[in-house]
Design a protein around this motif. Structure first.
Motif, mmCIF file in Angstrom:
data_model
loop_
_atom_site.group_PDB
_atom_site.id
_atom_site.type_symbol
_atom_site.label_atom_id
_atom_site.label_comp_id
_atom_site.label_asym_id
_atom_site.label_seq_id
_atom_site.Cartn_x
_atom_site.Cartn_y
_atom_site.Cartn_z
ATOM 1 N N UNK A 1 0.530 -1.128 -0.149
ATOM 2 C CA UNK A 1 0.051 0.090 0.032
ATOM 3 C C UNK A 1 0.926 1.154 0.055
ATOM 4 N N UNK A 2 1.527 1.618 -1.161
ATOM 5 C CA UNK A 2 2.434 2.774 -1.292
ATOM 6 C C UNK A 2 1.583 4.056 -1.167
ATOM 7 N N UNK A 3 2.160 4.951 -0.644
ATOM 8 C CA UNK A 3 1.339 6.247 -0.373
ATOM 9 C C UNK A 3 2.187 7.168 -1.426
ATOM 10 N N UNK A 4 1.654 7.531 -2.575
ATOM 11 C CA UNK A 4 2.044 8.166 -3.767
ATOM 12 C C UNK A 4 1.732 9.849 -3.510
ATOM 13 N N UNK A 5 0.716 9.934 -3.158
ATOM 14 C CA UNK A 5 0.203 11.457 -3.021
ATOM 15 C C UNK A 5 0.957 12.294 -2.144
ATOM 16 N N UNK A 6 1.371 13.589 -2.507
ATOM 17 C CA UNK A 6 2.142 13.995 -1.495
ATOM 18 C C UNK A 6 1.190 14.795 -0.407
ATOM 19 N N UNK A 7 0.117 15.320 -0.969
ATOM 20 C CA UNK A 7 -0.877 15.686 -0.242
ATOM 21 C C UNK A 7 -1.362 14.884 0.963
ATOM 22 N N UNK A 8 -1.603 13.417 0.695
ATOM 23 C CA UNK A 8 -1.951 12.613 1.446
ATOM 24 C C UNK A 8 -1.000 12.352 2.463
ATOM 25 N N UNK A 9 0.309 12.486 2.110
ATOM 26 C CA UNK A 9 1.375 11.986 3.236
ATOM 27 C C UNK A 9 1.454 13.320 4.147
ATOM 28 N N UNK A 10 1.012 14.444 3.532
ATOM 29 C CA UNK A 10 1.260 15.705 4.764
ATOM 30 C C UNK A 10 -0.138 15.569 5.435
ATOM 31 N N UNK A 11 -1.301 15.122 4.977
ATOM 32 C CA UNK A 11 -2.456 15.088 5.857
ATOM 33 C C UNK A 11 -2.351 13.985 6.711
#
Length: 225
Positions: free
Chosen positions: A150-160
């Motif tokens: 389950x990689x987290x590719x979205x920068x916005x999601x990582x920040x959230x």
């Protein structure tokens, strides 16, 4: 004790494999009845299994908490880890069974330590300060830690997710401060015990984000194979 733990791990792993098979049959039958495509069937299968896995994990913590007389303590540790892990991520075991086993041993073991260790309010405050400062640093630096599956590719999601992790950690801090105040006015030692349980959960989850946490989980994972 060592062989009992190993046996527990293997038994849980086998049960999880059987449950996966049952969930797949259930989702296949429902998909056929409702004429669902493979994608929707896979989502349904994952949802059914995830729900059953959560129930089993909580059940194991409660059962072994009862055996060792640390139900409340083990549950507090387990939920502290799980809630923070939802946003901060962390290393995963190679199978749901091993994940449940490691989670049960961790929660009950830390519950035992929290309940039976004898510490003063001053020491609890000092240790808590160190744990919170270190955890804030680790979460700010590393969270969220994703996985290959389950990689987290979205920068916005990582920040959230990072912000959510810091908020959750701050809520834990507020809870612990209230526990200190409760102990100060009532002298009820359970307040210190529950604070230690929260410390343990935070410490374990923050540690699981580090490379040393990954190495430890990998070793435990191999132990239960």
């Amino acid at each position: 004790m060592y062989y009992a733990v190993i046996t527990l791990g293997r038994m849980v792993n086998l049960k999880m494999i059987k449950i996966e098979e049952i969930c797949e049959k259930i989702s296949n039958n429902i998909a056929q009845e409702l004429n669902l495509d493979d994608d929707k069937r896979s989502v349904m299968n994952y949802g059914i299994f995830a729900f059953i896995q959560i129930v089993i994990c909580i059940g194991l913590v409660i059962v072994f908490g009862l055996i060792f007389n640390v139900v409340i303590e083990a549950v507090i540790v387990s939920f502290t880890i799980s809630i923070l892990r939802k946003s901060s991520g962390g290393v995963h075991a190679s199978s749901p069974g091993r994940c449940a086993t490691i989670g049960t041993i961790t929660s009950v073991g830390m519950g035992l330590i929290s309940k039976y260790i004898n510490v003063s309010l001053g020491l609890v405050i000092f240790v808590g300060g160190v744990i919170f400062i270190w955890s804030y640093y680790i979460i700010y630096k590393l969270a969220p830690v994703d996985s290959i599956a389950k990689p987290i590719k979205s920068i916005g999601k990582r920040i959230r997710l990072k912000k959510n992790s810091i908020v959750i950690l701050s809520v834990y801090l507020i809870i612990v401060i209230n526990e200190f105040l409760y102990f100060y006015f009532t002298k009820d030692s359970s307040a210190l015990v529950y604070s230690l349980c929260i410390y343990m959960g935070i410490l374990w989850q923050a540690f699981s984000l580090t490379k040393y946490g990954h190495l430890l989980i990998e070793k435990l994972d191999k132990l239960f194979k």
